[in-house]
Design a protein around this motif. Structure first.
Motif, mmCIF file in Angstrom:
data_model
loop_
_atom_site.group_PDB
_atom_site.id
_atom_site.type_symbol
_atom_site.label_atom_id
_atom_site.label_comp_id
_atom_site.label_asym_id
_atom_site.label_seq_id
_atom_site.Cartn_x
_atom_site.Cartn_y
_atom_site.Cartn_z
ATOM 1 N N VAL A 711 -47.424 -32.149 11.728
ATOM 2 C CA VAL A 711 -48.415 -32.225 10.660
ATOM 3 C C VAL A 711 -49.345 -33.416 10.855
ATOM 4 C CG1 VAL A 711 -48.708 -32.361 8.210
ATOM 5 C CG2 VAL A 711 -46.745 -31.199 9.150
ATOM 6 N N GLN A 712 -48.775 -34.523 11.280
ATOM 7 C CA GLN A 712 -49.599 -35.723 11.415
ATOM 8 C C GLN A 712 -50.693 -35.511 12.456
ATOM 9 O OE1 GLN A 712 -46.139 -38.114 12.112
ATOM 10 N NE2 GLN A 712 -46.668 -39.418 10.395
ATOM 11 N N TYR A 714 -52.036 -32.664 13.196
ATOM 12 C CA TYR A 714 -53.046 -31.794 12.592
ATOM 13 C C TYR A 714 -54.017 -32.623 11.783
ATOM 14 C CZ TYR A 714 -50.196 -27.712 13.780
ATOM 15 O OH TYR A 714 -49.510 -26.755 14.451
ATOM 16 N N MET A 715 -53.464 -33.518 11.059
ATOM 17 C CA MET A 715 -54.311 -34.323 10.193
ATOM 18 C C MET A 715 -55.210 -35.214 11.013
ATOM 19 S SD MET A 715 -53.541 -35.856 6.692
ATOM 20 C CE MET A 715 -54.740 -36.810 5.828
ATOM 21 N N LEU A 716 -54.639 -35.746 12.070
ATOM 22 C CA LEU A 716 -55.448 -36.562 12.962
ATOM 23 C C LEU A 716 -56.634 -35.766 13.487
ATOM 24 C CD1 LEU A 716 -53.138 -38.689 15.278
ATOM 25 C CD2 LEU A 716 -55.182 -39.428 14.086
ATOM 26 N N LEU A 719 -59.239 -35.215 10.839
ATOM 27 C CA LEU A 719 -60.027 -36.410 10.541
ATOM 28 C C LEU A 719 -61.002 -36.706 11.646
ATOM 29 C CD1 LEU A 719 -57.425 -38.694 8.846
ATOM 30 C CD2 LEU A 719 -59.560 -37.884 7.903
ATOM 31 N N LEU A 720 -60.527 -36.563 12.862
ATOM 32 C CA LEU A 720 -61.419 -36.768 13.997
ATOM 33 C C LEU A 720 -62.628 -35.841 13.917
ATOM 34 C CD1 LEU A 720 -59.198 -37.249 17.158
ATOM 35 C CD2 LEU A 720 -61.127 -38.639 16.448
ATOM 36 N N ILE A 723 -64.957 -37.037 11.264
ATOM 37 C CA ILE A 723 -65.709 -38.222 11.672
ATOM 38 C C ILE A 723 -66.815 -37.841 12.632
ATOM 39 C CG2 ILE A 723 -65.547 -40.320 13.046
ATOM 40 C CD1 ILE A 723 -62.754 -40.693 11.759
ATOM 41 N N THR A 730 -75.066 -37.585 10.387
ATOM 42 C CA THR A 730 -75.757 -38.763 9.884
ATOM 43 C C THR A 730 -76.776 -39.277 10.878
ATOM 44 O OG1 THR A 730 -73.617 -39.299 8.991
ATOM 45 C CG2 THR A 730 -75.341 -40.926 8.711
ATOM 46 N N PHE A 731 -76.346 -39.368 12.111
ATOM 47 C CA PHE A 731 -77.207 -40.079 13.044
ATOM 48 C C PHE A 731 -78.162 -39.177 13.779
ATOM 49 C CE2 PHE A 731 -75.526 -43.983 12.136
ATOM 50 C CZ PHE A 731 -74.142 -43.982 12.155
ATOM 51 N N ASN B 89 -45.057 -43.559 15.174
ATOM 52 C CA ASN B 89 -45.006 -42.522 16.231
ATOM 53 C C ASN B 89 -45.914 -42.876 17.394
ATOM 54 O OD1 ASN B 89 -47.590 -41.826 15.509
ATOM 55 N ND2 ASN B 89 -46.912 -40.124 14.195
ATOM 56 N N ILE B 98 -58.622 -44.441 13.695
ATOM 57 C CA ILE B 98 -59.157 -43.527 12.697
ATOM 58 C C ILE B 98 -59.269 -44.220 11.356
ATOM 59 C CG2 ILE B 98 -58.712 -41.422 11.425
ATOM 60 C CD1 ILE B 98 -59.339 -40.555 14.069
ATOM 61 N N ILE B 101 -62.072 -46.532 11.378
ATOM 62 C CA ILE B 101 -63.346 -45.812 11.319
ATOM 63 C C ILE B 101 -63.604 -45.276 9.917
ATOM 64 C CG2 ILE B 101 -64.565 -43.771 12.130
ATOM 65 C CD1 ILE B 101 -63.290 -44.174 14.829
ATOM 66 N N TRP B 108 -69.811 -48.258 4.992
ATOM 67 C CA TRP B 108 -71.210 -48.030 5.336
ATOM 68 C C TRP B 108 -71.885 -47.129 4.303
ATOM 69 C CZ3 TRP B 108 -73.847 -43.581 6.854
ATOM 70 C CH2 TRP B 108 -75.118 -43.809 7.359
ATOM 71 N N VAL C 22 -49.965 -42.528 6.692
ATOM 72 C CA VAL C 22 -49.737 -41.077 6.795
ATOM 73 C C VAL C 22 -49.749 -40.624 8.237
ATOM 74 C CG1 VAL C 22 -50.827 -38.840 6.365
ATOM 75 C CG2 VAL C 22 -50.580 -40.505 4.522
ATOM 76 N N LEU C 23 -50.694 -41.158 8.979
ATOM 77 C CA LEU C 23 -50.854 -40.649 10.333
ATOM 78 C C LEU C 23 -49.855 -41.240 11.306
ATOM 79 C CD1 LEU C 23 -54.733 -40.717 10.560
ATOM 80 C CD2 LEU C 23 -53.277 -38.728 10.292
ATOM 81 N N ILE C 31 -44.372 -41.168 5.213
ATOM 82 C CA ILE C 31 -45.660 -40.488 5.078
ATOM 83 C C ILE C 31 -46.001 -40.345 3.604
ATOM 84 C CG2 ILE C 31 -46.862 -38.340 5.474
ATOM 85 C CD1 ILE C 31 -45.256 -38.016 8.033
ATOM 86 N N ILE C 97 -39.957 -31.943 12.949
ATOM 87 C CA ILE C 97 -40.145 -30.772 12.075
ATOM 88 C C ILE C 97 -41.453 -30.123 12.517
ATOM 89 C CG2 ILE C 97 -40.282 -29.978 9.737
ATOM 90 C CD1 ILE C 97 -39.130 -32.760 8.987
ATOM 91 N N MET C 100 -44.356 -25.336 12.434
ATOM 92 C CA MET C 100 -45.597 -24.765 11.909
ATOM 93 C C MET C 100 -46.611 -24.597 13.041
ATOM 94 S SD MET C 100 -47.137 -25.893 8.300
ATOM 95 C CE MET C 100 -48.186 -27.187 8.880
#
Lengths: 735, 172, 102
Positions: A711-712, A714-716, A719-720, A723, A730-731, B89, B98, B101, B108, C22-23, C31, C97, C100
């Motif tokens: 999951v982490q 996925y979240m990364l 977010l990437l 961004i 924006t730019f 991790n 991240i 950023i 910003w 979290v990450l 988390i 885990i 998924m």
């Protein structure tokens, strides 16, 4: 009914007979021959009525029976066709009708009506006899009925129709129609026994040879039509303006006038149809057909048609002296040429065939020197005695075949043939022991076949020109008189020599066939033929004796003046200017007496002691082989034609060139297709399709490790992405 | 620098520091405890912002319930030796980047907002937000529906949590 | 007094720290701790804005209250899940885990 209506009706019965027999009564022999003979009888009756009426008309030449109708439109005008009986037509109609009728009647007996069906007979081959067992258990072989009996009468009917159309027509076009119908029928009838290869070849030969003549004739007709706008005889000949124009218009061919060229072209048609040299080659081969056919073609109708046409067109031909010279030359040459060949022939029908060619040469020669009436006279008398001779020869052959079958039957039953007992009583397939048509196998038939003998003798004497009591004498004498009287010396001498040879070979024929003793067993067992065959012989013999007396020249010593020269007056009036009879001179008379009697005497003298062909001194190879003309034509024309079609057109042009082009198209297209398949279809199209599939799969598989289940991560990733997209928005994109 | 500002800065330091400890503490119980500190700090902030009720709620609910829950959960899922070893991790550097950023981005964004340096408007004396809040939460033309829905949500969560974590007899 | 920016920057920083937690943390409960930090950052934001924009409008506080409730619910369910997972899989490490996926 009016004569004109009768004229229209005369050709109808034979053609109706043709259709009826072909469509309905083919299986019923009795009905077929009744229809056929009945039709011939009807036409004969109509012709006699017309002839009788024609005799009663004064100056028939100026006011003939005629009737026309509009056939097809030609621009503003119409092309008219119709029927015409002027004196010439009436005289010709007379003999045509009677000879056709006699031949029809004769055919009934000739094809053995009433006899049983043959043992091995098949359609397309001549019948070979049937075995009958009488009450004593003896097996005889008797003549069998012709398997294609009805068909014969149908074809004869069509033939008769063609001749009537030709004689009755008043214009060249319908004359040509009748001409061609007869050409077709000659093909059908010469090749009647289509199972024999020789018959097939003879039929084709006859048709092709006459075709050559017909092509030129058609050219002549076309030229005449384009020069005058009409093809009707009376419209052309009675129109002085036309005749003048035709006589004076020059053509680029050989310096002939238009009339001369047209006449020459038309005459070439006659050369083909009447078997003159050089297109004579088909007539002897035409003997392959049944004898009534030979009589029909070579006496009564077809060859006469050629001469008839020239007589008709005489006013046109006579306008150009050069054409007349050509005509005279061809006729004279043919007369003597054919006579030389006839001397060396052994087949009874071949002798008659060549004699026909020779006599036609006489007629043509007569026309060439301007003896209009003499030519017509000889035409008619020749028809009678030649038909008689042919039918007589058919009777002889029939009798000889009787003998052949008898001998054959004896052989089948005789002990030396019974190697296997079960064959006794059943006939062997016919072994060709002897040729029933070879004169050297005959002899002494005067005792066995008396009626045939006497009628044949009359015919033969007529052909030779036996004085006073035969028609041939009067007509031949008139030709010689005309030649002498108008100073055509070369023609006179040549024709005289030909007449001598004619008498010689005729007596040769009679001697070998009828006189002396039988030379073979078959000849011993010959039999007289039935009444359906002998009655026509007698009728024709009657005319062969008496017809000459209607044309006795006026100044003939003794007899002349007793009877008016009806023929000369009657037929002569067909022309606008009645030709004058030549002045009487002893020279031609003595000449014709001399050649006739001399030929007959020498023929009898020599041949009564000749027992076989080996003793015959006239069997010279060059004569037997007809001066090698057939071989020459084969080399000059037939082989090149075959080469042209088999090699040039078929092998080179068709197979190599045309098929080559087509095959190369095929191969090119195939190659193109294969190339397209190999280089474009497989590589590009299939490749693209496969690319899409595999590409998707590979991309998917490549992206697969992204899904770790953690999951982490996925979240990364989310977010990437945010961004990056945010930065971009924006730019770079924010305006 | 007013007193309030000073207090604010102090509180902010505490919050951020304890938050950092939360995310980096090896021992999970320590992390939970540090969370409690952070939550206290947040409560103080609420108080500074004149949201007294919220501050109290923060303490009661967050610290009193949620943080305790965390400690329970930690204890229920402990294994020996689990507190040793790295607690971050493998990709933690990427996460740090991240986070930085994100912070940078937010900062910003905030820079571009012109209302950034506004000061707090004055409050009327005797201002009491509690009554207004209460009214808002139960009045039909205000937020009674979200209130009720939140209740249902809590119910669902309760039922769900019980169900998920329920241990049947004999089940491992 | 205290400018709004201070509060906002603080909440931004707190949010980022929570995000990092979290990450980057292995333990699933850790988390959740990070998530709590983020929620708190949101709360601070909400209350700041309530105070600085128009305190008479109580909507900001209402929002905060709701967020409280949601956070509580979410923690309850989340921890229940983790406990359940722990019981089945005997682990609380998030990386382990990983069902998924495909």
């Amino acid at each position: 009914m009016t004569t004109e209506t009768l004229l229209w009706l005369i050709p109808l019965p034979p053609v109706l007979a043709f259709f009826l027999i072909v469509i309905f009564t083919n299986k019923n022999r009795a009905l077929s021959h009744t229809i056929g003979v009945g039709a011939a009888a009807l036409s004969w009756l109509g012709s006699m009525i017309v002839f009788a009426r024609a005799l009663g008309v004064h100056e028939l030449g100026k006011t003939p029976f005629q009737s026309t109708f509009n056939w097809f439109p030609t621009g503003a005008a119409w092309f008219k066709v119709g029927v015409l009986i002027d004196p010439l037509g009436a005289a010709v109609l007379f003999f045509v009708a009677i000879t056709i009728f006699m031949i029809f009647l004769y055919s009934v007996g000739y094809h053995n009506y009433g006899q049983p069906a043959g043992d091995h007979d098949r359609k397309g081959l001549p019948p070979h006899g049937a075995t009958v067992t009488d009450e004593h258990g003896h097996a005889h072989v008797v003549p069998s009925i012709e398997p294609m009996y009805s068909r014969f009468f149908a074809f004869l009917g069509l033939f008769a129709f063609g001749m009537y159309v030709l004689v009755l027509s008043d214009n060249l076009l319908t004359l040509f129609v009748g001409w061609e119908i007869m050409g077709l029928c000659s093909y059908l009838l010469i090749g009647f026994w289509y199972g024999k290869p020789s018959a097939r070849d003879a039929a084709v030969k006859a048709f092709m040879t006459t075709r050559v003549g017909d092509v030129f004739m058609l050219l002549g007709i076309a030229y005449l039509y384009s020069a005058t706008g009409t093809l009707s005889f009376r419209e052309i000949f009675n129109n002085a303006g036309f005749m003048q124009a035709l006589a004076t218009t020059a053509t680029p061919i050989l310096g002939l006038s238009a009339a001369g060229l047209i006449g020459l072209l038309l005459f070439i048609g006659t050369i083909g149809k009447s078997a003159q040299w050089p297109l004579h080659i088909w007539l002897p081969d035409a003997m392959e057909g049944p004898t009534p056919v030979s009589a029909m073609i070579h006496a009564a109708t077809m060859v006469s048609a050629g001469v008839y046409m020239v007589i008709r067109m005489f006013p046109l031909l006579s306008l150009d002296p050069r054409t007349m010279t050509v005509v005279a030359f061809i006729g004279t040459f043919t007369a003597i040429f054919a006579a030389t060949i006839a001397v060396a022939q052994n087949d009874i029908k071949r002798v008659l065939a060549y004699s026909t060619i020779s006599q036609l040469g006489f007629m043509i020669a007569a026309l060439g020197i301007g003896a209009y009436v003499a030519a017509a006279f000889h035409l008619i008398t020749h028809a009678f005695f030649k038909a008689l001779l042919f039918l007589g020869s058919g009777s002889v052959i029939h009798g000889m075949e009787h003998g052949v079958l008898h001998v054959q039957g004896e052989h089948a039953g005789s002990p030396q043939h019974a190697g296997s007992p079960q064959h006794a009583g059943s006939p062997q397939p016919p072994q060709q022991h002897i040729d029933p048509q070879d004169m050297f196998n005959m002899g002494g038939l005067r005792k066995k076949m008396p009626i045939t003998f006497w009628t044949f003798l009359i015919g033969g004497f007529a052909l030779s020109g036996f004085p006073l009591v035969t028609t041939g004498f009067w007509s031949k004498d008139e030709i010689l008189a005309d030649a002498w009287g108008h100073g055509h010396l070369a023609v006179f001498i040549t024709l005289a020599v030909a007449a001598f040879m004619t008498a010689f070979y005729t007596m040769r024929q009679i001697t070998l066939t009828f006189l002396g003793e039988p030379r073979t067993k078959e000849a011993e067992h010959a039999q007289e033929t039935p009444w359906t065959m002998t009655v026509p012989l007698m009728v024709l013999a009657f005319f062969a004796v008496t017809y000459g007396w209607v044309g006795i020249p006026e100044h003939f010593p003794g007899l002349g003046g007793l009877v008016p020269n009806w023929f000369h007056d009657f037929v002569g009036h067909t022309l606008a200017h009645v030709p004058e009879a030549p002045a009487f001179s002893w020279v031609p008379l003595l000449t014709s007496l001399g050649v006739a009697l001399g030929g007959l005497f020498f023929g009898w003298l020599y041949y009564r002691n000749v027992k076989s062909a080996k003793e015959d001194v006239f069997q010279i190879p060059v004569l037997k082989n007809k001066w090698y003309f057939d071989e020459a034509y084969n080399f000059l024309f037939i082989k090149p034609a075959y080469w042209f079609s088999e090699t040039f057109v078929y092998k080179w042009m068709d197979q190599w060139l045309i098929d080559g082009i087509l095959h190369s198209f095929g191969k090119a297209t195939q190659g193109l297709g294969a190339a397209i398949r190999k280089y474009i279809d497989v590589i590009v199209v299939n490749g693209f399709g496969d690319l899409v599939g595999y590409g998707t799969k590979d991309v998917g598989q490549g992206l697969r490790p992204m899904q770790t289940g953690r999951v982490q991560q996925y979240m990364l990733a989310a977010l990437l992405t945010v961004i990056v997209v945010g930065a971009i928005l924006t730019f770079f994109l924010a305006a | 620098m007013t007193v309030l500002q000073l207090i604010f800065l102090l509180t902010a330091a505490v919050i951020l520091g304890s938050a950092a400890m939360v995310v980096t503490a090896k021992n999970l119980v320590h992390a939970a405890l540090w969370l409690i500190v952070t939550l206290f700090g947040a409560a103080v902030l609420f108080a500074i912002l004149n949201a007294g009720f919220i501050a109290v709620i923060q303490v009661v609910v967050y610290i009193g319930a949620i943080a305790i829950l965390f400690i329970f959960a930690v204890m229920l899922t402990r294994r020996e030796m689990l507190d040793r070893g790295p607690q971050l991790n493998r990709g933690w550097w990427l996460s740090a980047i991240i986070a930085v950023i994100v912070f940078g981005g937010l900062a910003w964004l905030l820079q571009g907002w012109d209302g950034l340096t506004k000061t707090a408007p004055a409050l009327s004396s005797g201002f009491d937000s509690l009554e207004a809040l209460s009214r808002a939460l139960v009045s039909p033309d205000a937020y009674v529906l979200p209130f009720e829905v939140a209740s249902v949500l809590l119910l669902a969560a309760l039922v769900g949590a019980v169900y998920i974590a329920f241990q049947r007899k004999g089940e491992e | 007094m205290i400018p709004l920016s201070w509060f906002l920057f603080l909440s931004a920083a707190l949010f980022s720290i929570g995000l990092f937690g979290v990450l980057a943390r292995k333990n699933a409960i850790a988390i959740l701790l990070g998530i709590e930090l983020m929620l708190n950052a949101v709360n601070i934001n909400l209350v700041s804005f309530w105070r600085y924009n128009d305190p008479s409008r109580i909507d900001g506080q209402v929002f905060t209250v709701i967020v409280f409730a949601v956070a509580a619910a979410e923690v309850a369910v989340g921890l229940a899940l983790i406990i359940s997972v722990y019981r089945h899989r005997n682990t609380v490490v998030a990386d382990e885990i990983d069902l998924m996926k495909w």
